[in-house]
Design an enzyme around this catalytic site. Structure first.
Site, PDB file in Angstrom:
ATOM      1  N   LYS A  67      -5.884  -1.830   7.860  1.00 10.15           N
ATOM      2  CA  LYS A  67      -6.320  -2.537   9.074  1.00 10.15           C
ATOM      3  C   LYS A  67      -7.625  -1.973   9.658  1.00 10.15           C
ATOM      4  O   LYS A  67      -8.445  -2.723  10.191  1.00 10.15           O
ATOM      5  CB  LYS A  67      -5.209  -2.518  10.129  1.00 10.15           C
ATOM      6  CG  LYS A  67      -3.982  -3.343   9.727  1.00 10.15           C
ATOM      7  CD  LYS A  67      -2.946  -3.362  10.842  1.00 10.15           C
ATOM      8  CE  LYS A  67      -1.670  -4.055  10.367  1.00 10.15           C
ATOM      9  NZ  LYS A  67      -0.675  -4.177  11.443  1.00 10.15           N
ATOM     10  N   ASP A 103      -1.282  -8.813  16.255  1.00  9.54           N
ATOM     11  CA  ASP A 103      -0.069  -8.057  16.593  1.00  9.54           C
ATOM     12  C   ASP A 103       0.210  -8.133  18.099  1.00  9.54           C
ATOM     13  O   ASP A 103       1.369  -8.164  18.518  1.00  9.54           O
ATOM     14  CB  ASP A 103      -0.201  -6.596  16.162  1.00  9.54           C
ATOM     15  CG  ASP A 103      -0.127  -6.431  14.647  1.00  9.54           C
ATOM     16  OD1 ASP A 103       0.523  -7.266  13.990  1.00  9.54           O
ATOM     17  OD2 ASP A 103      -0.728  -5.474  14.129  1.00  9.54           O
TER      18      ASP A 103
END
Ligand code: ATR
Length: 276
Positions: A67, A103
């Site tokens: 990420k 997220d």
């Protein structure tokens, strides 16, 4: 025009439920696209993301441990991705690689769905200080909680997270939990304690207020030892599976053109896969 194709990239990637989720939505909406898992090691991720079009992709999801590398690789980032320094969703726009972090959306949408009255303000407590804790703490601040306490076994890591995100986050060690619980409206576990045979966190719930909402980002098992203990104490709990389902929705919309629902059929399909 050929059908759109998207991916999830990680290292390893075998455990990912993202192909099941996105293929469920492709089938459900009668779309001709595809969504595949790509195992790419850290030394190859920049090259992979640098030529998505050449590989036939319109975009995809990025998971552990890539990420931060995806954040570095993109040419445009949403505000939330910029603030978190992590990207989990990429797509091509006029030939440029763009990145978002969904997220935060997934965490908020899960609680909005499971506990619609949960945004009542007050204090929140996040256990853990890894990448997931960063998104959760930021989400709680966005939802109006203050302060948002980030409590971690290694206190320095909690302090580093709080320095990165800023107000209204505050840092502490796990020993501070009993004192913080008394005033908390929301408690979130983002630690991996209790996973893969390790001991779950030993929590003294005695000081918790009756209105405390407790959630976990771990969803295997669906009711983690942490959530089971909270439920036995009589507290309201929300499992972490909805976060996984909801975080997938904005990406699907970017690649395939419509925003799907995290409906009961999808939840059942993922649960069946987790159990099998
Ligand atoms: P992620 O990025 O997925 O959130 P991570 O970076 O590996 O995962 O972070 C795991 C978190 O679980 C950390 O906050 C870790 O605490 P430390 O920073 O002190 O290592 C926490 N954690 C893991 N096992 C734990 C345990 N047995 N007790 C308490 N905290 C634990």
């Amino acid at each position: 025009m050929s059908a759109s194709k998207a991916f999830v990239v990680g290292w390893p990637i075998g455990h990912s439920r993202s192909p099941l989720i996105h293929r469920h939505w492709l089938r459900r909406h009668g779309l001709a696209g595809d969504y595949v898992a790509e195992a790419v090691p850290p030394e190859a991720i920049a090259g992979f993301l640098g030529d998505l079009g050449g590989r036939g992709y319109v975009g995809g999801n990025v998971t552990v441990p890539h990420k931060e590398a995806a954040f570095a690789a993109v040419q445009e980032r949403t505000a939330v991705a910029a603030r978190l320094g992590a990207v989990n969703t990429v797509w091509l726009e006029d030939g440029r690689l763009c990145g978002d972090n969904t997220d935060v959306f997934g965490f908020l949408a899960n609680l909005d769905e499971a506990a619609p009255d949960w945004r009542r303000g007050g204090q929140a407590v996040v256990l853990g200080a890894g990448g997931a804790a960063r998104a959760v703490a930021y989400a709680l601040a966005e939802a109006g909680f203050a302060p948002v306490w980030v409590l971690n076994r290694s206190e320095e890591r909690a302090e580093a997270l709080v320095r990165q995100i800023g107000a209204p986050l505050r840092a502490g060690g796990l020993a501070a939990l009993p004192a913080r619980l008394a005033e908390a409206a929301v408690l979130v576990n983002t630690t991996s304690a209790g996973m893969a045979g390790s001991e779950p966190l030993a929590i003294d719930w005695s000081g918790a207020g009756d209105g405390l909402l407790v959630t976990d980002i771990v969803y295997v098992p669906l009711e983690t030892p942490f959530l089971a203990a909270a439920r036995r104490r009589g507290l309201r709990t929300v499992d972490g599976l909805g976060m996984l389902l909801h975080q997938a929705r904005p990406g699907f919309e970017r690649w395939f053109g419509l925003r799907p629902d995290a409906d009961a059929a999808l939840r059942r399909a993922v649960l069946a896969d987790l159990g099998g």
